[in-house]
Scaffold this motif. Structure first.
Motif, PDB file in Angstrom:
ATOM      1  N   GLY A  91       0.816  -1.204   0.000  1.00 40.01           N
ATOM      2  CA  GLY A  91       0.000   0.000   0.000  1.00 40.01           C
ATOM      3  C   GLY A  91       0.850   1.254   0.000  1.00 40.01           C
ATOM      4  O   GLY A  91       2.081   1.194  -0.091  1.00 40.01           O
ATOM      5  N   GLU A  92       0.188   2.389   0.091  1.00 38.56           N
ATOM      6  CA  GLU A  92       0.878   3.670   0.113  1.00 38.56           C
ATOM      7  C   GLU A  92       0.852   4.217   1.532  1.00 38.56           C
ATOM      8  O   GLU A  92      -0.194   4.613   2.050  1.00 38.56           O
TER       9      GLU A  92
ATOM     10  N   ILE B  41      -1.705   7.420   6.082  1.00 32.47           N
ATOM     11  CA  ILE B  41      -1.554   8.263   7.270  1.00 32.47           C
ATOM     12  C   ILE B  41      -2.278   9.603   7.095  1.00 32.47           C
ATOM     13  O   ILE B  41      -3.028  10.032   7.974  1.00 32.47           O
ATOM     14  N   ILE B  42      -2.064  10.256   5.969  1.00 35.76           N
ATOM     15  CA  ILE B  42      -2.570  11.615   5.779  1.00 35.76           C
ATOM     16  C   ILE B  42      -4.033  11.639   5.358  1.00 35.76           C
ATOM     17  O   ILE B  42      -4.867  12.300   5.990  1.00 35.76           O
ATOM     18  N   GLU B  43      -4.370  10.927   4.296  1.00 38.02           N
ATOM     19  CA  GLU B  43      -5.725  11.013   3.756  1.00 38.02           C
ATOM     20  C   GLU B  43      -6.726  10.170   4.537  1.00 38.02           C
ATOM     21  O   GLU B  43      -7.827  10.616   4.830  1.00 38.02           O
ATOM     22  N   ARG B  44      -6.343   8.962   4.850  1.00 44.83           N
ATOM     23  CA  ARG B  44      -7.281   8.046   5.517  1.00 44.83           C
ATOM     24  C   ARG B  44      -7.170   8.097   7.035  1.00 44.83           C
ATOM     25  O   ARG B  44      -7.932   7.431   7.737  1.00 44.83           O
ATOM     26  N   ARG B  45      -6.200   8.833   7.551  1.00 47.41           N
ATOM     27  CA  ARG B  45      -5.998   8.998   8.998  1.00 47.41           C
ATOM     28  C   ARG B  45      -5.941   7.661   9.740  1.00 47.41           C
ATOM     29  O   ARG B  45      -6.584   7.461  10.767  1.00 47.41           O
ATOM     30  N   ASN B  46      -5.143   6.758   9.195  1.00 48.61           N
ATOM     31  CA  ASN B  46      -4.992   5.430   9.774  1.00 48.61           C
ATOM     32  C   ASN B  46      -3.966   5.503  10.909  1.00 48.61           C
ATOM     33  O   ASN B  46      -2.766   5.588  10.685  1.00 48.61           O
TER      34      ASN B  46
END
Length: 69
Positions: free
Chosen positions: A34-35, A40-45
């Motif tokens: 994955g990316e 981290i940034i877009e999906r706030r995982n």
């Protein structure tokens, strides 16, 4: 006493450590599925963010121990 040679050696080791850290972290980023930054940034995982932080700390400790001796 801080001499010019000690100061330059400190700068050299710091720069070397930062370069090795960046290369190692990019390698880890490429090896993970994955990316990493999108997660981290877009999906706030939060789990991926904690993994990235733990990897960064681990790489930093290894580099510091290798440089310090």
């Amino acid at each position: 006493m801080l001499t010019l040679s000690v100061f330059l050696a400190t700068l050299l080791y710091a720069a070397l450590g930062i370069v090795i850290f960046v290369i190692s972290f990019v390698l880890v980023d490429k090896l993970t599925p994955g990316e990493l930054w999108r997660e981290i940034i877009e999906r706030r995982n939060m789990a991926v963010a904690l993994l990235a932080g733990a990897v960064a700390l681990g790489i930093s400790n290894i580099i510091a121990a290798a440089i310090h001796g």
